[in-house]
Design an enzyme around this catalytic site. Structure first.
Site, mmCIF file in Angstrom:
data_model
loop_
_atom_site.group_PDB
_atom_site.id
_atom_site.type_symbol
_atom_site.label_atom_id
_atom_site.label_comp_id
_atom_site.label_asym_id
_atom_site.label_seq_id
_atom_site.Cartn_x
_atom_site.Cartn_y
_atom_site.Cartn_z
ATOM 1 N N SER A 194 2.012 11.446 -3.669
ATOM 2 C CA SER A 194 1.965 9.892 -3.269
ATOM 3 C C SER A 194 1.922 9.653 -1.732
ATOM 4 O O SER A 194 1.682 10.630 -1.124
ATOM 5 C CB SER A 194 3.129 9.353 -3.794
ATOM 6 N N CYS A 204 23.386 -21.226 -20.204
ATOM 7 C CA CYS A 204 23.815 -21.914 -21.649
ATOM 8 C C CYS A 204 24.767 -21.155 -22.515
ATOM 9 O O CYS A 204 24.235 -20.078 -22.447
ATOM 10 C CB CYS A 204 22.658 -22.498 -22.224
ATOM 11 N N ARG A 255 -2.012 11.207 -13.169
ATOM 12 C CA ARG A 255 -1.082 12.189 -12.131
ATOM 13 C C ARG A 255 0.188 12.413 -12.716
ATOM 14 O O ARG A 255 0.995 13.418 -12.417
ATOM 15 C CB ARG A 255 -0.893 11.094 -11.048
ATOM 16 N N LYS A 281 -8.206 1.623 0.484
ATOM 17 C CA LYS A 281 -7.532 2.287 -0.644
ATOM 18 C C LYS A 281 -7.783 1.661 -1.922
ATOM 19 O O LYS A 281 -7.316 0.455 -2.160
ATOM 20 C CB LYS A 281 -5.871 1.981 -0.045
ATOM 21 N N GLU A 318 -9.842 5.170 5.068
ATOM 22 C CA GLU A 318 -10.688 4.974 3.791
ATOM 23 C C GLU A 318 -10.160 3.588 3.347
ATOM 24 O O GLU A 318 -8.860 3.591 3.384
ATOM 25 C CB GLU A 318 -10.654 6.261 2.936
ATOM 26 N N ASP A 362 4.891 -4.326 -4.118
ATOM 27 C CA ASP A 362 5.204 -2.950 -3.440
ATOM 28 C C ASP A 362 6.250 -2.981 -2.260
ATOM 29 O O ASP A 362 6.764 -2.054 -2.184
ATOM 30 C CB ASP A 362 3.758 -2.530 -3.011
HETATM 31 S S1 IVH Z 1 -5.387 10.100 -0.525
HETATM 32 C C1 IVH Z 1 -2.070 13.308 -1.022
HETATM 33 N N1 IVH Z 1 -7.189 8.300 -0.270
HETATM 34 O O1 IVH Z 1 -3.081 5.862 -3.576
HETATM 35 C C2 IVH Z 1 -2.367 12.022 -1.227
HETATM 36 N N2 IVH Z 1 -5.330 8.062 -1.888
HETATM 37 O O2 IVH Z 1 -0.439 5.080 -3.006
HETATM 38 C C3 IVH Z 1 -3.746 11.796 -1.405
HETATM 39 N N3 IVH Z 1 -5.483 5.904 -3.304
HETATM 40 O O3 IVH Z 1 -1.848 8.511 -5.421
HETATM 41 C C4 IVH Z 1 -4.108 10.431 -1.567
HETATM 42 N N4 IVH Z 1 -7.351 5.267 -2.731
HETATM 43 O O4 IVH Z 1 -3.888 7.716 -6.180
HETATM 44 C C5 IVH Z 1 -6.150 8.708 -0.898
HETATM 45 N N5 IVH Z 1 -8.679 6.613 -0.227
HETATM 46 C C6 IVH Z 1 -7.712 7.141 -0.756
HETATM 47 C C7 IVH Z 1 -6.994 6.381 -1.868
HETATM 48 C C8 IVH Z 1 -5.880 6.778 -2.348
HETATM 49 C C9 IVH Z 1 -6.450 4.807 -3.534
HETATM 50 C C10 IVH Z 1 -4.250 6.196 -4.154
HETATM 51 C C11 IVH Z 1 -3.799 7.669 -4.835
HETATM 52 C C12 IVH Z 1 -2.578 7.678 -4.354
HETATM 53 C C13 IVH Z 1 -1.983 6.363 -3.958
HETATM 54 C C14 IVH Z 1 -0.959 6.367 -2.992
#
Ligand code: IVH
Length: 585
Positions: free
Chosen positions: A82, A424, A137, A116, A114, A33
């Site tokens: 995203s 090669c 999505r 991720k 939170e 990433d």
């Molecule tokens: S908030 C407006 N909270 O991470 C976007 N996303 O890399 C709201 N994700 O598309 C996202 N844990 O699918 C949010 N605690 C969390 C998350 C989270 C995983 C994912 C989500 C997002 C992606 C972006």
């Protein structure tokens, strides 16, 4: 000057689209990433400095995602955005200061952090408290309708646990697979002779997007809520209240969140979570830091791709040491020679790693690496593990590039322009031919299912396949004496071969494996020339006239279509009814 900037922009766009496809469509990314974000950063900077070169279809302007042909499409109520990624405390501080500036009053400003979750994002719609539909999505606007698959997930309530449900409640969250379920699934897949998933995220994506809902049900997926797309605005003032309400409604939420009021508090929690990251029952790849108060979220706003009120902090890649047992030499389909490190197997993020890429011989020289050394290995997300450095030198010096091709024995040449690359040049080289065959049947090319590397090797060895066209002459008899090839499996392969004859010209072009020609450019060319006859009659200028096709590729194309061998191959393919025209898919 402008021309070289345009070239770099085109290159970055192509690369980003290619990596998006690898990530979203093939569940098989090549770069981390961080490396991906660095490419985006560079493209954004160039577009900022040269606004006239910014186009609407630039990857910086839209959310990439794919929708397959297997599912109906579903339009999201509001875009599923995203997140921008950060990798250091400095980057978080920059974001934090920006928020403070925009909000001005610090009094009520709160942040919620939170975990991720490393899964895939879905949107769920509840009408009067009943789950009515849900989708992936996709590109943020339109996703795949996976309602029936989502219904198999226990942590998604069918009915909200409340007597007074909101009329319309739309939320989004992450579908994921726990580490233990992931390991169990991989064991089963291997026992049944199937390919395993490389990480829990891919396993979750592959399991949710199943046409057969029964398979999804067996895969034991889970779900965490993380945001909303539509709810009653009077209902809550804060993200933390929204999460609490979801818990009461019967959803599972992340209990490991924390509310912070200063940058110091944010960083303290970041460090706590960095320590704890491996102790979770599921994979987390970072943290999401959000402004907790909705009124401030609204004030701060969103860009077309992501909210400005939230940011992701991505954890650094996990590292481990092991012994480099051997360096193997691989020959790609275009003859490029690459070294592959064979390692003493180690487990990292629940995945056993037994090999790592070394990229090229320059990398080996730079790392001063040799067989037997103890090395530091890194795995960023799902990407192929990478050797970072030698931690204990066991042998002297570094591993030298071979002088002859390990497959055909011909002399290996160093490419002039890009000194790092060894090749090669023997077009008849068996290793190159094998890789051309593997490419021909691959998903983006002719998509002939059932042809693993081992099967291709056996058919080549038995001389059943001597040219690309030979796939179309295979019969049941060619498979019968192969181990573990039962009638059903053979029929499936033969059906897939027949189906592949209908692929559009762009796929066939890509399947030929012409040097420099990727999937996207194959589509551009096929769209312009429409059919094979036009391609065979084209001259160099015709190819060069196409926007996005440079001189090097134009020459490759001209030479390819001028070759006698290619004329013969195409003639045979036409004879067996392989489609030669472009049509929309
Ligand atoms: S908030 C407006 N909270 O991470 C976007 N996303 O890399 C709201 N994700 O598309 C996202 N844990 O699918 C949010 N605690 C969390 C998350 C989270 C995983 C994912 C989500 C997002 C992606 C972006």
């Amino acid at each position: 000057m402008k021309k070289s900037i345009q070239c770099r922009i085109n290159y970055l766009k192509d690369e980003l689209i290619r990596h998006d496809r690898l990530y979203y469509y093939k569940d098989n990314p090549e770069i981390s990433d961080k490396e991906y974000d660095d490419l985006v950063k560079e493209l954004k900077q160039l577009e900022k400095e040269n606004p006239s070169l910014l186009t609407k279809n630039s990857p910086t302007q839209k959310i990439y995602g794919v929708t397959s042909l297997y599912f109906k499409q579903i339009k999201h109520f509001s875009p599923m955005l995203s997140l921008n990624n950060t990798y250091s405390s400095e980057e978080i501080l920059k974001w934090y200061k920006n928020i403070q500036k925009k909000v001005m009053s610090n009094k009520d400003l709160e942040f919620i952090i939170e975990p991720k979750i490393d899964g895939l994002s879905v949107g769920l719609t509840y009408l009067n408290g009943v789950f009515v539909c849900g989708g992936t999505r996709g590109d943020g606007e339109i996703g795949e309708d996976v309602t029936e698959n989502l219904k198999t997930i226990q942590s998604i309530p069918y009915k909200l646990r409340t007597n007074s449900p909101p009329e319309l409640f739309i939320l989004s969250g992450e579908v994921y697979m726990s580490k233990s379920n992931f390991e169990e699934l991989n064991k089963k897949l291997i026992v049944n002779g199937n390919e395993k998933f490389s990480n829990p995220r891919n396993a979750a994506a592959g399991s949710l997007r199943q046409k057969n809902v029964q398979i999804t049900a067996k895969r034991k997926l889970d779900f965490f809520v993380h945001s909303f797309l539509k709810m009653n605005p009077e209902q809550f003032q804060k993200q933390s209240q929204f999460l609490q309400c979801c818990k009461e409604y019967g959803f599972t939420i992340q209990n490991n969140f924390r509310i912070c009021r200063s940058f110091e508090e944010i960083m303290e929690f970041v460090h706590v979570m960095l320590e704890k990251r491996n102790s979770f029952l599921y994979e987390i790849d970072g943290l999401v830091i959000k402004v907790n108060n909705f009124k401030f979220q609204i004030k701060i706003g969103c860009s077309s791709k992501s909210p400005k009120w939230a940011v992701a902090f991505k954890f650094p890649a996990k590292q481990i040491t092991t012994k480099l047992k051997k360096i193997c030499i691989q020959v790609g389909r275009t003859g490029v020679i690459t070294p592959l490190a064979i390692l003493d197997p180690v487990v990292l993020s629940g995945v056993t790693i037994s090999h790592a890429t070394l990229h090229n011989f320059e990398e080996i020289r730079r790392l001063i690496i040799n067989e037997g050394d103890i090395i530091l290995l890194e795995r960023a997300g799902d990407v192929i593990p990478k050797i970072i450095k030698v931690v204990k030198k066991v042998t002297n010096g570094f591993f030298k590039a071979p002088t002859n091709c390990p497959s055909c024995g011909d002399k290996i040449f160093k490419k002039d322009v890009e000194k790092k690359i060894y090749k090669c040049l023997n077009l008849e080289c068996p290793a190159q031919f094998r890789n051309r065959l593997i490419h021909f049947v691959s998903r983006d090319a002719m998509n002939i299912k059932g042809f693993g590397k081992a099967l291709i090797d056996q058919l080549v060895e038995k001389q059943k396949i001597k040219t690309l066209a030979d796939f179309y002459f295979l019969t049941e008899n060619d498979f019968v004496d192969l181990v573990s090839f039962k009638e059903k499996k053979i029929n499936n392969i033969l059906d897939s071969i027949i189906l592949s004859k209908q692929r559009p010209l762009s796929r066939l072009l890509f399947a030929f494996g012409i040097k420099q020609l990727g999937y996207n450019k194959s589509k551009i060319i096929a769209k312009k020339f429409k059919n094979m006859e036009n391609l065979l009659n084209a001259n160099l200028e015709d190819f060069m006239k196409i926007h996005d096709i440079g001189k090097v590729l134009a020459i490759e194309l001209k030479n390819f279509f001028a070759s006698e061998k290619v004329h013969y191959l195409i003639k045979v393919l036409i004879k067996v009814n392989v489609n030669m025209v472009e049509y929309e898919i």
